[in-house]
Design an enzyme around this catalytic site. Structure first.
Site, PDB file in Angstrom:
ATOM      1  NE  ARG A 237      -3.754  -2.401   0.756  1.00 52.86           N
ATOM      2  CZ  ARG A 237      -4.820  -2.675   1.505  1.00 52.86           C
ATOM      3  NH1 ARG A 237      -5.316  -1.739   2.296  1.00 52.86           N
ATOM      4  NH2 ARG A 237      -5.401  -3.848   1.460  1.00 52.86           N
ATOM      5  NE  ARG A 245      -5.605   3.176  12.224  1.00 51.49           N
ATOM      6  CZ  ARG A 245      -6.789   2.738  11.871  1.00 51.49           C
ATOM      7  NH1 ARG A 245      -7.186   1.549  12.224  1.00 51.49           N
ATOM      8  NH2 ARG A 245      -7.587   3.486  11.174  1.00 51.49           N
TER       9      ARG A 245
END
Ligand code: 4AD
Length: 465
Positions: A237, A245
């Site tokens: 990503r 996180r």
């Protein structure tokens, strides 16, 4: 002595026996010119070794050599096991080794961080500083820069053994339930989750992406009649946010399965899989959890024998009742999720629960709308301590509708045409979910940052080591 004895196996039963051990010189301390102490560490266990000048056995020169060893060097020691009268402080084993021979196998250079300091809890550091002790607080960036040293702390030894267990339990549980393991491609033509967080690359002149999830290919495997499958693999990503996180690469635990009646069948798997996982971790990783807790104190996770399921609407209502305003058809932000976690804990006594029937508008294009109200969807998120660890859903298996949904969500349909085509030859109703491995370990252990549970984390600012 021919064979090595593990430091963890040294006990009084070996008194007066000659043993050979290998480990790191954790600390070295000379007492005058005739004696030196070394604490040797192997796999988290430590033993104190003593080199004392003895005619014909240990020379003064050898004691000098021992005293000059550098910390963290790897050494072999041959010696005799003895049992001292007083308890040994600063070592896990309650026996001592009287050194006869010592070989340095690999000499360590001067250490950029002190591992003992890196292993202390915040409370211990505060106390030591107040007592006037000289020590350096090792910050996160420094730890990550010298990760191979940082990994040697007891807490990190625990974290990555727990991580290994999470993967093992995921695999074993699913194998026992008729799932099998697949390996899907990570080089793909278009984005699999939509949005901007895609690493783009050139694939021999053709635009391509690093897979944001195995989503498309795990669904296509279902069209290949695989029935129930799972995958453990890297997920990429291109996150822009620098949060506690989000990583740019993490390990995805994914599964996909045919659905016979209702998407609750997928939530049933979440429930059994995770209750089994937590039970197992608590039972089989006691030592590792204790090592983590010593440096980063946390309360054991509270979870129910049967996982609580709430609908999104119920969640929104509970937030409203608590005076938190949220958009009933929007997504919950991190703060609202955390708040809901607190409310659920107070009301139901659990820090692990499923929230399902999300508004369709906040879910990815491949999500199946609810039959009774298409403003909602057959989807769910799962939370530990108020933070998301899983998202899952039933998927659209009708190709025309899938193309329509992709377009409505701003996805270039031609980049995923082979995916959509896979559903044209008969596709069973199906669903699945994806779990972030690093998040599970972080939240199960109550840790405050995902970088602590990623071996060599990749984030927007870090591509090395
Ligand atoms: O919620 P996500 O994006 O869902 C999917 O990838 C779907 N294909 C899953 C499915 O089968 N429907 O990601 C799934 C999980 C999240 O719940 C989170 O635990 C983790 O992956 N995750 C991340 N972990 C670390 N860093 C990131 N940037 C993450 N993004 C998602």
């Amino acid at each position: 002595v021919k064979d090595w004895t593990e430091v963890g196996a040294l006990s009084e039963a070996l008194k007066d026996q000659k043993v050979l051990i290998r480990g790191r010189a954790q600390t070295i301390r000379a007492v005058g010119k005739n004696m030196a102490f070394i604490v040797v560490r192997e796999k988290g266990f430590t033993v104190q070794c003593v080199a004392t000048v003895q005619p014909e056995i240990v020379s003064r020169q050898m004691v000098k050599y021992v005293a000059a060893l550098s910390r963290e060097s790897i050494i072999d020691i041959e010696g005799v096991v003895s049992v001292p009268d007083v308890a040994i402080k600063g070592a896990t084993q309650q026996v001592e080794i009287q050194v006869r021979k010592l070989y340095c196998i690999s000499k360590a250079a001067v250490l950029p961080i002190n591992i003992e300091d890196a292993a202390r809890s915040e409370a211990e550091i505060d106390k030591a500083l107040q007592a006037g002790e000289q020590l350096v607080r090792v910050n996160q960036d420094t730890r990550l820069n010298f990760r191979v040293l940082d990994l040697r702390t007891p807490a990190n030894q625990g974290i990555f053994r727990i991580q290994s267990q999470v993967g093992t339990i995921f695999r074993q549980f699913l194998l026992s339930k008729g799932f099998f393991e697949i390996h899907s491609p990570k080089l793909i033509a278009g984005s699999s989750e939509g949005g901007a967080s895609v690493f783009k690359l050139d694939y021999k002149g053709q635009p391509a992406c690093l897979a944001q999830s195995p989503q498309l290919h795990k669904q296509m495997s279902i069209c290949g009649d695989f029935g129930r499958i799972f995958e453990i693999g890297p997920v990429f990503r291109a996150e822009d946010s620098y949060t506690h996180r989000h990583l740019c690469e993490f390990t995805g635990l994914d599964l996909e399965m045919e659905i016979k009646r209702h998407y609750s069948e997928v939530m049933d798997v979440v429930d059994r899989l995770f209750v089994t996982m937590f039970d197992n971790l608590n039972k089989n990783c006691e030592k590792e959890l204790e090592a983590v807790r010593r440096q980063y104190p946390f309360e054991p996770l509270k979870y129910l024998p049967e996982t609580l399921r709430l609908t999104f609407e119920e969640g929104v209502q509970m937030l409203k009742d608590a005076g938190v305003e949220v958009d009933p058809m929007g997504d919950l932000n991190t703060e609202a999720e955390r708040k809901l976690g607190q409310i659920v804990l107070e009301k139901y006594g659990t820090e692990f629960y499923i929230l399902h029937r999300y508004p369709l508008a906040v879910r990815p294009f491949y999500t199946m709308p609810c039959y009774d109200n298409p403003a909602y969807s057959n989807s769910f998120d799962v939370f530990i301590r108020g933070e998301e660890i899983i998202s899952g859903a039933q998927r659209v298996h009708v190709p025309e509708f899938l193309a329509e949904r992709a377009e409505a969500c701003g996805i270039e349909v031609k980049t995923i045409s082979t995916y959509i085509d896979s559903f044209r030859y008969g596709a069973p109703p199906h669903g699945g979910f994806g779990v972030g491995l690093e998040r599970v370990v972080m939240l199960f252990c109550g840790l405050n940052n995902i970088r602590k549970t990623s071996l060599f984390p990749r984030d927007p600012l870090r591509l090395a080591p």
